[in-house]
Design a protein around this motif. Structure first.
Motif, PDB file in Angstrom:
ATOM      1  N   THR A   1       0.746  -1.266  -0.076  1.00  0.00           N
ATOM      2  CA  THR A   1      -0.076   0.029   0.174  1.00  0.00           C
ATOM      3  C   THR A   1       0.674   1.270  -0.011  1.00  0.00           C
ATOM      4  O   THR A   1       0.312   2.235   0.007  1.00  0.00           O
TER       5      THR A   1
ATOM      6  N   LEU B   1       3.382  -3.064 -14.588  1.00  0.00           N
ATOM      7  CA  LEU B   1       2.098  -3.429 -14.823  1.00  0.00           C
ATOM      8  C   LEU B   1       1.309  -3.070 -16.144  1.00  0.00           C
ATOM      9  O   LEU B   1       0.443  -3.655 -16.517  1.00  0.00           O
TER      10      LEU B   1
ATOM     11  N   GLY C   1      -0.331   8.347  -9.279  1.00  0.00           N
ATOM     12  CA  GLY C   1       0.201   7.373  -8.285  1.00  0.00           C
ATOM     13  C   GLY C   1       1.450   6.581  -9.204  1.00  0.00           C
ATOM     14  O   GLY C   1       1.402   5.570  -8.705  1.00  0.00           O
ATOM     15  N   CYS C   2       2.054   7.395  -9.671  1.00  0.00           N
ATOM     16  CA  CYS C   2       2.972   6.650 -10.469  1.00  0.00           C
ATOM     17  C   CYS C   2       4.229   6.177  -9.741  1.00  0.00           C
ATOM     18  O   CYS C   2       5.270   5.207 -10.101  1.00  0.00           O
TER      19      CYS C   2
ATOM     20  N   GLN D   1       7.888   3.671 -13.196  1.00  0.00           N
ATOM     21  CA  GLN D   1       8.608   2.697 -14.095  1.00  0.00           C
ATOM     22  C   GLN D   1       7.759   2.387 -15.345  1.00  0.00           C
ATOM     23  O   GLN D   1       8.133   2.248 -16.555  1.00  0.00           O
TER      24      GLN D   1
ATOM     25  N   GLU E   1       4.184  11.624  -2.949  1.00  0.00           N
ATOM     26  CA  GLU E   1       5.343  11.477  -2.199  1.00  0.00           C
ATOM     27  C   GLU E   1       6.448  12.032  -3.311  1.00  0.00           C
ATOM     28  O   GLU E   1       6.997  11.174  -4.166  1.00  0.00           O
TER      29      GLU E   1
ATOM     30  N   PHE F   1       9.564   9.539  -3.981  1.00  0.00           N
ATOM     31  CA  PHE F   1       9.569   8.418  -5.046  1.00  0.00           C
ATOM     32  C   PHE F   1       9.806   9.082  -6.395  1.00  0.00           C
ATOM     33  O   PHE F   1      10.410   8.255  -7.235  1.00  0.00           O
TER      34      PHE F   1
ATOM     35  N   ASP G   1      -1.478  15.612  -4.293  1.00  0.00           N
ATOM     36  CA  ASP G   1      -2.383  14.863  -3.716  1.00  0.00           C
ATOM     37  C   ASP G   1      -3.768  14.783  -4.404  1.00  0.00           C
ATOM     38  O   ASP G   1      -4.407  16.041  -4.493  1.00  0.00           O
ATOM     39  N   LEU G   2      -4.017  13.916  -4.903  1.00  0.00           N
ATOM     40  CA  LEU G   2      -5.397  13.729  -5.887  1.00  0.00           C
ATOM     41  C   LEU G   2      -6.761  14.456  -5.239  1.00  0.00           C
ATOM     42  O   LEU G   2      -7.421  15.110  -5.870  1.00  0.00           O
TER      43      LEU G   2
ATOM     44  N   SER H   1      -2.393   2.145 -11.539  1.00  0.00           N
ATOM     45  CA  SER H   1      -2.475   0.934 -11.145  1.00  0.00           C
ATOM     46  C   SER H   1      -1.937   0.852  -9.645  1.00  0.00           C
ATOM     47  O   SER H   1      -1.430   1.446  -9.150  1.00  0.00           O
TER      48      SER H   1
ATOM     49  N   PHE I   1      -3.778   1.692  -7.170  1.00  0.00           N
ATOM     50  CA  PHE I   1      -4.263   3.045  -6.689  1.00  0.00           C
ATOM     51  C   PHE I   1      -5.427   3.140  -5.987  1.00  0.00           C
ATOM     52  O   PHE I   1      -5.497   3.307  -4.780  1.00  0.00           O
TER      53      PHE I   1
HETATM   54  C1  LIG Z   1       0.766   1.045  -4.240  1.00  0.00           C
HETATM   55  S1  LIG Z   1       1.589   2.513  -4.916  1.00  0.00           S
HETATM   56  C2  LIG Z   1       1.472   1.902  -6.851  1.00  0.00           C
HETATM   57  C3  LIG Z   1       2.410   2.621  -7.431  1.00  0.00           C
HETATM   58  C4  LIG Z   1       2.436   2.543  -9.131  1.00  0.00           C
HETATM   59  N1  LIG Z   1       1.347   3.061  -9.813  1.00  0.00           N
HETATM   60  C5  LIG Z   1       2.737   0.908  -9.219  1.00  0.00           C
HETATM   61  O1  LIG Z   1       1.867   0.201  -9.945  1.00  0.00           O
HETATM   62  O2  LIG Z   1       3.857   0.331  -9.195  1.00  0.00           O
HETATM   63  C6  LIG Z   1       0.353   3.818  -4.839  1.00  0.00           C
HETATM   64  C7  LIG Z   1       1.113   5.123  -5.157  1.00  0.00           C
HETATM   65  O3  LIG Z   1       0.085   6.095  -4.939  1.00  0.00           O
HETATM   66  C8  LIG Z   1       0.487   7.334  -4.155  1.00  0.00           C
HETATM   67  N2  LIG Z   1      -0.608   7.831  -3.641  1.00  0.00           N
HETATM   68  C9  LIG Z   1      -1.304   7.578  -2.521  1.00  0.00           C
HETATM   69  N3  LIG Z   1      -2.159   8.329  -2.206  1.00  0.00           N
HETATM   70  C10 LIG Z   1      -2.108   9.470  -3.146  1.00  0.00           C
HETATM   71  C11 LIG Z   1      -2.889  10.714  -3.292  1.00  0.00           C
HETATM   72  N4  LIG Z   1      -3.848  10.822  -2.600  1.00  0.00           N
HETATM   73  N5  LIG Z   1      -2.507  11.293  -4.582  1.00  0.00           N
HETATM   74  C12 LIG Z   1      -1.514  10.973  -5.138  1.00  0.00           C
HETATM   75  N6  LIG Z   1      -0.849   9.813  -5.153  1.00  0.00           N
HETATM   76  C13 LIG Z   1      -1.003   8.947  -4.123  1.00  0.00           C
HETATM   77  C14 LIG Z   1       1.535   6.680  -3.250  1.00  0.00           C
HETATM   78  O4  LIG Z   1       2.513   7.594  -3.022  1.00  0.00           O
HETATM   79  C15 LIG Z   1       2.117   5.569  -4.039  1.00  0.00           C
HETATM   80  O5  LIG Z   1       3.124   5.924  -4.752  1.00  0.00           O
END
Ligand SMILES: C[S@@+](CC[C@H](N)C(=O)[O-])C[C@H]1O[C@@H](n2cnc3c(N)ncnc32)[C@H](O)[C@@H]1O
Length: 281
Positions: free
Chosen positions: A12, A71, A95-96, A100, A121, A124, A146-147, A167, A169
């Motif tokens: 997560t 993915l 949420g990249c 990658q 973050e 990242f 932050d979305l 993904s 996300f």
């Molecule tokens: C489980 S990771 C998935 C990363 C990538 N998409 C992958 O498939 O490997 C979820 C990502 O969403 C980001 N994230 C979480 N909440 C978010 C928000 N409110 N706005 C933007 N990004 C967010 C996290 O920081 C994290 O990098």
């Protein structure tokens, strides 16, 4: 049929979590695509790739190395997405994380200036440059955002994006937040048909909420609930979307048990949910 090769554990990314289930500290396997990306795109000698990746990533949430799965390549729309970016479409990876999937698209010929990445973050995003060694060449616009913050830097993209990839996300959130997220995603899109939302996330045969950490909930969609959510958001926003969602055959709970992993976010009935949502009006 959806391929069964998606890794079981996609953490997560809760940075407070010391060692997420599935923690490995070792890269046990890498797909040929991931090896090629590091060898040819990032110019890391083959015998130093694993060491390079392990050296760069200090975060627990990346310690299962599932980001190496790339993915996006498992989406049935990958070829279309790649061609559309080459033809000028604007692509956003929401949420990249380390970005990658953007690197894979760029390696496969997508002009990086047509690509955007957004993540909560900033670390990242910076780590992505260190991993892929492309700070001086990659023209992707990365946004720390932050979305859910209506004033975030994502505002500059409103109404301009053709393709959003997200993904692992939406499964981070409870149902209401998931709906809010989808409302926000709709605002990012151009107001024209054929805009596309693709990705894969943890889903479940029976849709519903599951307990998250610290008293929170996470919603696990199935095919119907995911389509209904988009119908609802379509009605709310005066838009119309064609939803293609599929649950992978593989039972992720059984697989986790077999591996001796007890992960609350993978309850019985868990499957990967792969989706593409296309704007029709
Ligand atoms: C489980 S990771 C998935 C990363 C990538 N998409 C992958 O498939 O490997 C979820 C990502 O969403 C980001 N994230 C979480 N909440 C978010 C928000 N409110 N706005 C933007 N990004 C967010 C996290 O920081 C994290 O990098």
């Amino acid at each position: 049929m959806i391929e069964n090769s998606i890794n079981i554990i996609h953490p997560t990314c809760n940075m407070a979590e010391a060692k997420p289930p599935g923690w490995t500290e070792n890269i046990t396997s890498m797909t040929p695509e991931a090896v090629e990306l590091f060898r040819v795109y990032s110019k890391v000698p083959t015998d130093r790739i694993k060491e390079h990746i392990k050296h760069i990533h200090p975060y627990p949430c990346l310690a299962t190395f599932t980001f190496l799965d790339l993915l996006i390549t498992q989406s049935h729309q990958y070829g279309e997405v790649l061609q559309r970016i080459k033809d000028g479409d604007k692509f956003l990876d929401l949420g990249c994380c380390v970005g990658q999937d953007i690197r894979k698209l760029v390696f496969d010929g997508a002009p990086s200036e047509n690509t955007y990445g957004a993540d909560l973050e900033p670390e990242f995003l910076e780590m992505g440059y260190k991993l892929f060694l492309d700070k001086s060449t990659l023209k992707t616009s990365f946004l720390t955002a932050d979305l859910f913050d209506p004033k975030s830097s994502l505002r500059q993209l409103d109404g301009q994006i053709d393709i959003v990839h997200a993904s692992a996300f939406l499964h981070l959130f409870d149902y209401d937040s998931c709906v809010k997220a989808v409302h926000r995603i709709v605002l990012l899109f151009k107001k024209t048909p054929n805009c596309l939302f693709i990705g894969a996330q943890l889903g479940r045969l029976e849709a519903g909420s599951i307990p998250g950490s610290k008293g929170t909930e996470k919603y696990r969609h199935n095919v119907n609930s995911f389509a209904q959510m988009w119908d609802q958001v379509g009605e709310d926003t005066g838009t119309k979307w064609d939803v293609d969602a599929r649950l992978n055959d593989e039972d992720l709970y059984a697989r986790a048990e077999k591996m001796g992993i007890k992960a609350g976010f993978i309850p019985p009935g868990s499957r990967w949910l792969q989706f593409s949502v296309r704007r029709v009006a």
